[in-house]
Design a protein around this motif. Structure first.
Motif, mmCIF file in Angstrom:
data_model
loop_
_atom_site.group_PDB
_atom_site.id
_atom_site.type_symbol
_atom_site.label_atom_id
_atom_site.label_comp_id
_atom_site.label_asym_id
_atom_site.label_seq_id
_atom_site.Cartn_x
_atom_site.Cartn_y
_atom_site.Cartn_z
ATOM 1 N N GLU A 1 0.808 -1.214 0.000
ATOM 2 C CA GLU A 1 0.000 0.000 0.000
ATOM 3 C C GLU A 1 0.846 1.270 0.000
ATOM 4 O O GLU A 1 0.356 2.331 -0.337
ATOM 5 C CB GLU A 1 -0.948 0.024 1.216
ATOM 6 C CG GLU A 1 -2.017 -1.024 1.179
ATOM 7 C CD GLU A 1 -1.598 -2.344 1.815
ATOM 8 O OE1 GLU A 1 -2.461 -3.221 1.925
ATOM 9 O OE2 GLU A 1 -0.421 -2.513 2.173
ATOM 10 N N LYS B 1 -7.527 1.633 4.540
ATOM 11 C CA LYS B 1 -6.693 1.412 3.343
ATOM 12 C C LYS B 1 -7.303 2.103 2.130
ATOM 13 O O LYS B 1 -6.577 2.669 1.302
ATOM 14 C CB LYS B 1 -6.527 -0.082 3.078
ATOM 15 C CG LYS B 1 -5.637 -0.767 4.099
ATOM 16 C CD LYS B 1 -5.576 -2.267 3.859
ATOM 17 C CE LYS B 1 -4.740 -2.932 4.945
ATOM 18 N NZ LYS B 1 -4.682 -4.397 4.761
ATOM 19 N N LYS C 1 -5.455 5.058 0.070
ATOM 20 C CA LYS C 1 -5.230 4.963 -1.376
ATOM 21 C C LYS C 1 -5.684 6.252 -2.067
ATOM 22 O O LYS C 1 -4.961 6.801 -2.904
ATOM 23 C CB LYS C 1 -5.953 3.757 -1.957
ATOM 24 C CG LYS C 1 -5.694 3.562 -3.431
ATOM 25 C CD LYS C 1 -6.359 2.312 -3.957
ATOM 26 C CE LYS C 1 -6.062 2.167 -5.446
ATOM 27 N NZ LYS C 1 -6.699 0.991 -6.009
#
Length: 155
Positions: A6, A110, A114
């Motif tokens: 990530e 997450k 992003k």
């Protein structure tokens, strides 16, 4: 899956970015105000960095992550509590150790990270990385040492 996938968008400039982030955390209040990063909820750059560092440091003690960010444990803990309430982080125990709790990023966190990383890359980092591509890596290391020195010498 590699737990660092990530945060790979920064490539070889991770060290440089970390130094800049730390400098900002220790010298600026603007970093702590929510801003528009094209995320579903407004978060500050400081809160986004907490998510980022937790992604990179899964299983690391909260005090170590706070030190890396250049903030007090109390400030870090308050932000973690807020991010837990927003559904971005959660605390969990490790198998065989019910005493120590660790912070992990939720799937929602997450998703937000992003969107944030894409926004920040487009607005700021793409051009900075393009310029930094012209600098030999040993000079980037020197620049990081300079930023560390400056950050550590702040009164």
């Amino acid at each position: 899956m590699d737990r660092h996938n990530e945060t790979e968008w920064m490539g070889k400039y991770r060290g440089l970015v970390e130094k800049i982030i730390r400098l900002c955390n220790e010298s600026s209040t603007k970093f702590c105000r929510p801003a528009d990063y094209n995320t579903p909820i407004p978060l500050s750059a400081h809160e986004m960095q907490i998510i980022e560092y937790v992604l990179e440091s899964e299983g690391e003690k909260m005090s170590d992550i706070a030190k890396r960010l250049g903030v007090t444990r109390g400030a870090f803990s308050n932000n973690v509590t807020r991010l837990i309430q927003m559904g971005c982080l959660r605390k969990e125990c490790r198998e065989g150790n019910r005493k120590n709790k660790y912070v992990v990023v939720t799937d929602y966190g997450k998703e937000i990270y992003k969107a944030y990383s894409q926004c920040v890359f487009e607005r700021s980092f793409r051009e900075m990385f393009r310029m930094a591509d012209t600098i030999p890596e040993e000079h980037l290391e020197t620049f990081c040492r300079m930023l560390d020195y400056f950050t550590n010498s702040l009164l």
